[in-house]
Scaffold this active site. Structure first.
Site, PDB file in Angstrom:
ATOM      1  N   CYS A   7      -2.503   8.662   8.124  1.00  0.00           N
ATOM      2  CA  CYS A   7      -3.804   8.209   8.098  1.00  0.00           C
ATOM      3  C   CYS A   7      -4.510   8.044   9.441  1.00  0.00           C
ATOM      4  CB  CYS A   7      -3.821   7.245   6.935  1.00  0.00           C
ATOM      5  SG  CYS A   7      -5.576   7.128   6.287  1.00  0.00           S
ATOM      6  N   ASP A 125      -2.312  -1.485  -0.388  1.00  0.00           N
ATOM      7  CA  ASP A 125      -2.546  -1.856   1.048  1.00  0.00           C
ATOM      8  C   ASP A 125      -2.552  -3.489   1.331  1.00  0.00           C
ATOM      9  OD1 ASP A 125      -2.918  -1.628   3.788  1.00  0.00           O
ATOM     10  OD2 ASP A 125      -4.982  -0.576   3.563  1.00  0.00           O
TER      11      ASP A 125
END
Length: 205
Positions: A7, A125
């Site tokens: 990412c 996350d």
């Protein structure tokens, strides 16, 4: 096989290095508050140079629906990742794309809250007060261990690196692992050796 998402891609060189190392998806951050923000025109140019088998994931935070739809089409995105406080109704309104709904873990999360959403996958996350993702900090994986029986795949993010990803996989049993800041030279610029090292560690898990 555990799949890998790299990412915070901001340039073609890093995208191609990630693909060559063996990732299955790359993530573009379209949140202007991020130090890894990428202009949609640049993301579209990168997307055109990637193999079709690599998923292009757009990361959005509380973005207007029309902006998300425009960027998704313009950049050829395959998956939309919502990393803010998007509602179940909002997430379900995107009929043409797979949706990944993110949750930042602080003290835990209930399965009931998750099941209000009907995404393609969930992403977990780390919670930080001053940053939405990409903090490089891990959270206590045991806080989500009870969610391994979900029917949807799990993306695990938050401070993952070559040294801890094996243990993270053992505890959480995710379908995907998501790396960002731990494989960088500086925000938005990847360390290609660390990408290769991370993916090798995943393969050995």
């Amino acid at each position: 096989m555990i799949k890998v998402k790299i990412c915070g891609i901001t340039n073609l060189e890093d995208a191609l290095a990630s693909v060559e190392a063996g990732c299955q998806a790359i993530g573009f951050v379209f949140y202007r508050g991020s130090c890894r923000y990428i202009d949609p025109r640049k993301a579209a140019a990168i997307s055109r140079n990637l193999p079709k088998y690599v998923s292009k994931i757009g990361v959005f935070v509380n973005a207007p629906k029309r902006r998300v739809e425009h960027i998704a089409k313009f950049c050829g995105l395959d998956i939309l990742q919502f990393h803010g406080e998007e509602t179940p109704k909002y997430c379900s309104s995107f009929k043409k794309y797979k949706i990944v709904k993110s949750f930042r873990i602080k003290d835990g999360i209930s399965k009931e809250d998750l099941l209000k959403y009907k995404p393609f996958a969930y992403l977990f996350d780390s919670f930080t007060h001053n940053q939405v993702g990409g903090s490089g900090k891990k959270f206590d994986w045991k806080l989500i261990r009870h969610l391994s029986g979900l029917s949807q795949p799990i993306f695990l993010a938050g401070g993952l690196n070559a040294q801890n990803v094996k243990e993270a996989i053992r505890v959480v049993h995710p379908a995907w692992v998501d790396a960002c800041s731990s494989i960088e030279v500086s925000p938005g610029k990847k360390d290609h050796a660390k990408i290769r090292e991370f993916i090798r560690a995943v393969r050995k898990s």
